[in-house]
Motif scaffolding. Structure first.
Motif, short mmCIF file in Angstrom:
data_model
loop_
_atom_site.label_atom_id
_atom_site.label_comp_id
_atom_site.label_asym_id
_atom_site.label_seq_id
_atom_site.Cartn_x
_atom_site.Cartn_y
_atom_site.Cartn_z
N SER A 44 44.65 25.61 77.76
CA SER A 44 44.88 24.93 79.44
C SER A 44 44.67 25.71 80.18
O SER A 44 43.88 25.27 81.17
CB SER A 44 46.39 24.06 79.81
OG SER A 44 47.17 25.34 79.68
N LEU A 45 44.85 27.04 80.24
CA LEU A 45 44.02 27.54 81.72
C LEU A 45 42.40 27.47 81.76
O LEU A 45 41.79 27.73 82.60
CB LEU A 45 44.37 29.12 81.92
CG LEU A 45 45.50 29.05 81.91
CD1 LEU A 45 45.89 30.68 81.99
CD2 LEU A 45 46.50 28.75 83.85
N LEU A 46 41.88 27.07 81.16
CA LEU A 46 40.04 27.21 81.24
C LEU A 46 39.96 25.79 82.42
O LEU A 46 38.64 26.05 82.41
CB LEU A 46 39.34 26.42 79.60
CG LEU A 46 39.52 27.58 78.55
CD1 LEU A 46 38.17 27.23 77.35
CD2 LEU A 46 39.05 28.87 79.15
N SER A 47 41.13 24.96 82.44
CA SER A 47 40.85 23.66 83.46
C SER A 47 40.77 24.85 84.71
O SER A 47 40.18 24.30 85.54
CB SER A 47 42.21 22.85 83.59
OG SER A 47 42.74 24.02 83.89
N ASN A 48 41.35 26.20 85.25
CA ASN A 48 41.24 26.38 86.31
C ASN A 48 38.96 26.85 86.24
O ASN A 48 38.76 27.35 87.99
CB ASN A 48 41.31 28.28 85.72
CG ASN A 48 42.89 27.37 86.32
OD1 ASN A 48 43.09 26.24 86.61
ND2 ASN A 48 43.72 28.43 85.52
N ASN B 96 39.46 18.36 85.01
CA ASN B 96 39.31 19.87 86.45
C ASN B 96 37.13 20.13 86.44
O ASN B 96 36.96 20.70 87.17
CB ASN B 96 39.27 20.64 86.42
CG ASN B 96 40.79 20.03 86.67
OD1 ASN B 96 40.96 19.53 87.95
ND2 ASN B 96 42.07 21.02 86.00
N LEU B 97 36.29 20.43 84.67
CA LEU B 97 35.45 20.78 84.35
C LEU B 97 34.05 20.07 85.10
O LEU B 97 32.80 19.34 84.21
CB LEU B 97 35.27 21.29 83.17
CG LEU B 97 36.32 23.01 82.68
CD1 LEU B 97 35.58 23.11 81.41
CD2 LEU B 97 36.38 23.47 83.77
N THR B 98 33.54 18.97 86.10
CA THR B 98 33.53 17.94 86.47
C THR B 98 31.97 18.72 86.08
O THR B 98 30.41 17.59 87.09
CB THR B 98 33.21 17.61 87.80
OG1 THR B 98 33.69 18.62 88.58
CG2 THR B 98 34.99 16.69 87.73
#
Length: 254
Positions: free
Chosen positions: A43-47, A71-73
């Protein structure tokens, strides 16, 4: 200098994807393809809000899609090909308005193809083949004016498909509808034209005749009409199809 480009392609890495990758917040390019990564997508890939290219293909990643894509827009390229992902295509992907390339092929995805997928304005390439998707092909697909590649083969898709409608996609080069439960209507329409089409794969599409639409295809390189119900004589015009462009190959773009 902050790291912006990380490629670990084909390094024979075993184990789960390190959560510490999520600390590289300046990454714009991340490829971890063709390894032996297993477990879930952390889930930390959302950073990685600056990420534009993400390739996790050809691993052993399991589970359903996480919500990291919210979050990866900035993503324009997303490939999760050849993993063991399950469940439906998540609605969180519809925020990725910059996506040009998306491949979820060769997983165990189920559910229907969401209609919003075909409303992402910049999409050029979609590969959803070799999954367990069912239902019909959404009509919204014909709004994707930039689409060049569409691979939907080897699912459980059903319904009647009017082949001439794909002529609305003026940039379409690759179309694969093979091995579903589709019935493809190939009736020729005078105003239909496939000026850019190079690969047309319609195996197992319940065809009963040679597609008259082929008469409008001038750049065809690959044609597959195998495993259908075509009978009668081969029309004379078929011998002119792709006479200067068709070639024999076992590989298709993916």
């Amino acid at each position: 200098m902050s790291l912006s480009h990380l490629s670990l392609y084909n390094c024979n890495i075993v184990g789960s994807i390190p959560t510490s990758v999520g600390n590289l917040t300046q990454l714009a390019y991340l490829s971890m393809s063709s390894n032996k990564f297993n477990g879930h997508i952390p889930s930390l890939l959302s950073n990685l809000a600056n990420l534009r290219f993400l390739d996790l293909s050809y691993n052993n990643i399991i589970g359903e899609f996480p919500d990291i894509f919210v979050n990866l827009t900035q993503l324009s390229f997303l490939s999760l090909t050849s993993n063991q992902l399950t469940g439906p295509i998540p609605s969180c992907v519809n925020v990725l308005q910059n996506l040009a390339y998306i491949s979820f092929s060769t997983n165990n995805l189920s559910g229907t193809i969401p209609s919003w997928l075909f409303t992402l304005p910049l999409l050029q390439t979609i590969y959803l083949d070799h999954n367990r998707l069912h239902g019909s092909i959404p009509g919204s697909i014909f709004e994707l004016v930039n689409l060049t590649d569409l691979g939907l083969s080897s699912n459980n898709l059903s319904g009647i498909v009017e082949l001439h409608l794909f002529s609305k996609l003026k940039n379409l080069e690759f179309l694969d509808l093979s091995y579903n439960s589709l019935s493809v209507n190939t009736t020729f329409k005078a105003n239909s034209s496939f000026a850019q089409l190079q690969w047309l794969l319609l195996s197992g599409c319940n065809l009963i005749e040679f597609p008259g639409i082929l008469r409008t295809v001038n750049r065809l390189q690959q044609l597959d009409l195998s495993d259908n119900k075509i009978n009668g004589q081969i029309p004379n015009w078929m011998w002119d199809i792709g006479k200067d462009t068709l070639f024999l190959s076992k590989s298709f773009p993916q």
